[in-house]
Design a protein around this motif. Structure first.
Motif, short mmCIF file in Angstrom:
data_model
loop_
_atom_site.label_atom_id
_atom_site.label_comp_id
_atom_site.label_asym_id
_atom_site.label_seq_id
_atom_site.Cartn_x
_atom_site.Cartn_y
_atom_site.Cartn_z
N LEU A 92 3.54 0.73 2.83
CA LEU A 92 3.22 -0.30 3.82
C LEU A 92 3.17 -1.66 3.15
O LEU A 92 2.60 -1.82 2.06
CB LEU A 92 1.86 -0.02 4.46
CG LEU A 92 1.73 1.26 5.28
CD1 LEU A 92 0.28 1.55 5.60
CD2 LEU A 92 2.53 1.15 6.57
N PHE A 100 0.48 -5.91 9.43
CA PHE A 100 1.18 -4.84 8.73
C PHE A 100 2.60 -4.66 9.26
O PHE A 100 2.86 -4.84 10.45
CB PHE A 100 0.43 -3.52 8.91
CG PHE A 100 -0.74 -3.35 7.99
CD1 PHE A 100 -1.95 -3.94 8.29
CD2 PHE A 100 -0.63 -2.61 6.83
CE1 PHE A 100 -3.04 -3.81 7.44
CE2 PHE A 100 -1.71 -2.47 5.98
CZ PHE A 100 -2.91 -3.07 6.28
N GLY A 101 3.48 -4.27 8.37
CA GLY A 101 4.81 -3.82 8.77
C GLY A 101 4.76 -2.35 9.17
O GLY A 101 3.74 -1.70 9.01
N PRO A 102 5.88 -1.82 9.68
CA PRO A 102 5.91 -0.44 10.16
C PRO A 102 5.91 0.59 9.05
O PRO A 102 5.66 1.77 9.30
CB PRO A 102 7.22 -0.38 10.96
CG PRO A 102 8.07 -1.41 10.33
CD PRO A 102 7.15 -2.51 9.90
N GLY A 146 5.57 5.02 13.63
CA GLY A 146 6.60 3.98 13.60
C GLY A 146 6.10 2.57 13.83
O GLY A 146 6.90 1.64 13.90
N MET A 147 4.77 2.39 13.94
CA MET A 147 4.27 1.05 14.27
C MET A 147 3.35 0.48 13.22
O MET A 147 2.75 -0.56 13.42
CB MET A 147 3.57 1.08 15.63
CG MET A 147 4.49 1.49 16.75
SD MET A 147 3.82 1.12 18.36
CE MET A 147 3.93 -0.66 18.37
N GLY A 148 3.19 1.13 12.10
CA GLY A 148 2.29 0.60 11.09
C GLY A 148 0.86 0.55 11.59
O GLY A 148 0.47 1.25 12.52
N LEU A 149 0.07 -0.33 11.01
CA LEU A 149 -1.33 -0.49 11.37
C LEU A 149 -1.48 -1.73 12.24
O LEU A 149 -0.98 -2.80 11.89
CB LEU A 149 -2.18 -0.65 10.11
CG LEU A 149 -2.35 0.61 9.27
CD1 LEU A 149 -2.63 0.27 7.83
CD2 LEU A 149 -3.47 1.45 9.84
N ARG A 150 -2.17 -1.59 13.33
CA ARG A 150 -2.40 -2.75 14.22
C ARG A 150 -3.90 -3.01 14.30
O ARG A 150 -4.70 -2.10 14.52
CB ARG A 150 -1.81 -2.48 15.60
CG ARG A 150 -0.29 -2.45 15.61
CD ARG A 150 0.24 -2.32 17.02
NE ARG A 150 -0.05 -1.02 17.60
CZ ARG A 150 0.10 -0.74 18.90
NH1 ARG A 150 0.54 -1.67 19.73
NH2 ARG A 150 -0.18 0.47 19.34
N TYR A 188 -8.37 -0.62 12.65
CA TYR A 188 -6.95 -0.55 12.94
C TYR A 188 -6.67 0.75 13.69
O TYR A 188 -7.37 1.74 13.54
CB TYR A 188 -6.12 -0.52 11.65
CG TYR A 188 -6.19 -1.76 10.81
CD1 TYR A 188 -7.16 -1.92 9.83
CD2 TYR A 188 -5.25 -2.78 10.97
CE1 TYR A 188 -7.22 -3.04 9.04
CE2 TYR A 188 -5.30 -3.92 10.18
CZ TYR A 188 -6.28 -4.04 9.22
OH TYR A 188 -6.32 -5.16 8.44
N TYR A 225 0.85 -1.19 0.00
CA TYR A 225 0.00 0.00 0.00
C TYR A 225 0.89 1.24 0.00
O TYR A 225 2.00 1.23 0.51
CB TYR A 225 -0.87 0.07 1.27
CG TYR A 225 -1.92 -1.01 1.39
CD1 TYR A 225 -1.62 -2.23 1.97
CD2 TYR A 225 -3.22 -0.80 0.96
CE1 TYR A 225 -2.58 -3.22 2.11
CE2 TYR A 225 -4.20 -1.79 1.09
CZ TYR A 225 -3.86 -2.99 1.67
OH TYR A 225 -4.82 -3.96 1.82
N GLN A 241 0.74 5.16 1.38
CA GLN A 241 0.00 6.03 2.28
C GLN A 241 0.60 7.42 2.24
O GLN A 241 1.73 7.62 2.66
CB GLN A 241 -0.02 5.49 3.71
CG GLN A 241 -0.88 6.30 4.65
CD GLN A 241 -0.98 5.70 6.04
OE1 GLN A 241 -0.10 4.98 6.49
NE2 GLN A 241 -2.08 5.99 6.73
#
Lengths: 112, 111
Positions: A88, A102-104, B40-44, B35, A36, A38
């Motif tokens: 992402l 998801f990664g950071p 710095g942590m992306g989507l959770r 989410y 993705y 963003q």
């Protein structure tokens, strides 16, 4: 524990450069990997990869998945300032329902 | 099609207050998710739903409740807001095996 790692976390390039963004994963019950873009707001879909070795292309962007080595790359050629964004990587799991890890993200800045 | 809509766009709460973040989609998607995105942590993943009447917990469900009474709507409730819940919240919907479509996000600040 499921994990998606992206590198680099941040990248600054000049217009015209080519960049490669990396995504590696350790996820049980893998179904697919997604990229993705963003910008200021919500993520927008770029690619979905399910099979190893098959490159997906869209204009200057391309991506490929290696399910044996558990990674994917996203290439952007001839970068433009409009490519500046957070990219992402997400892995979709096969389980009850739909579950994405998801990664950071990689923050890409393209300077004129 | 409006796609995925979220309200409000921005909200300030005091610690201990409750509120509901609204999410609606008009694409007849069976799957919907919430989410949170922190720097710095992306989507959770907080909670997700595979259809009306069915919900499940994601990675960070504590402090949040959801329900899915219709296919279109998937509200997220904060029962007693805490500063740790300051974040940007995204709702997403999809069909199985397809990409998720994201709403524009709700920025929440808990003081």
């Amino acid at each position: 524990e499921d994990k998606v790692v992206q590198s680099p976390l941040s990248l600054v390039v000049h217009e015209g450069d080519t960049v490669t963004l990396n995504c590696s994963y350790e996820v049980t019950n893998f179904r697919s990997l997604l990229w993705y873009k963003q910008e200021k707001k919500a993520p927008t879909f770029l690619f979905m990869l399910t099979s190893s070795g098959i490159e997906k292309k869209s204009g200057r962007l391309s991506s490929i998945l290696d399910k044996k080595e558990l990674f994917s790359i996203l290439n952007i050629t001839a970068t433009q300032t409009g490519d500046s964004a957070v990219y992402l990587c997400a892995v979709e799991k096969i389980n009850y329902g739909q579950n994405f890890v998801f990664g950071p993200g990689t923050r890409l800045s393209v300077l004129p | 099609n409006a796609g995925v809509t979220q309200t409000p766009k921005f909200q300030v709460l005091k610690t201990g207050q409750s509120m509901t973040l609204q999410c609606a989609q008009d694409m007849n998607h069976e799957y919907m998710s919430w989410y949170r995105q922190d720097p710095g942590m992306g989507l959770r993943l907080i909670h997700y739903s595979v259809g009306a009447g069915i919900t499940d917990q994601g990675e960070v469900p504590n402090g949040y409740n959801v329900s899915r009474s219709t296919t279109e709507d998937f509200p997220l409730r904060l029962l007693s807001a805490a500063p740790s819940q300051t974040s940007v919240y995204f709702c997403a919907s999809s069909r199985q095996g397809e990409t998720q479509y994201f709403g524009p996000g709700t920025r929440l600040l808990v003081l």
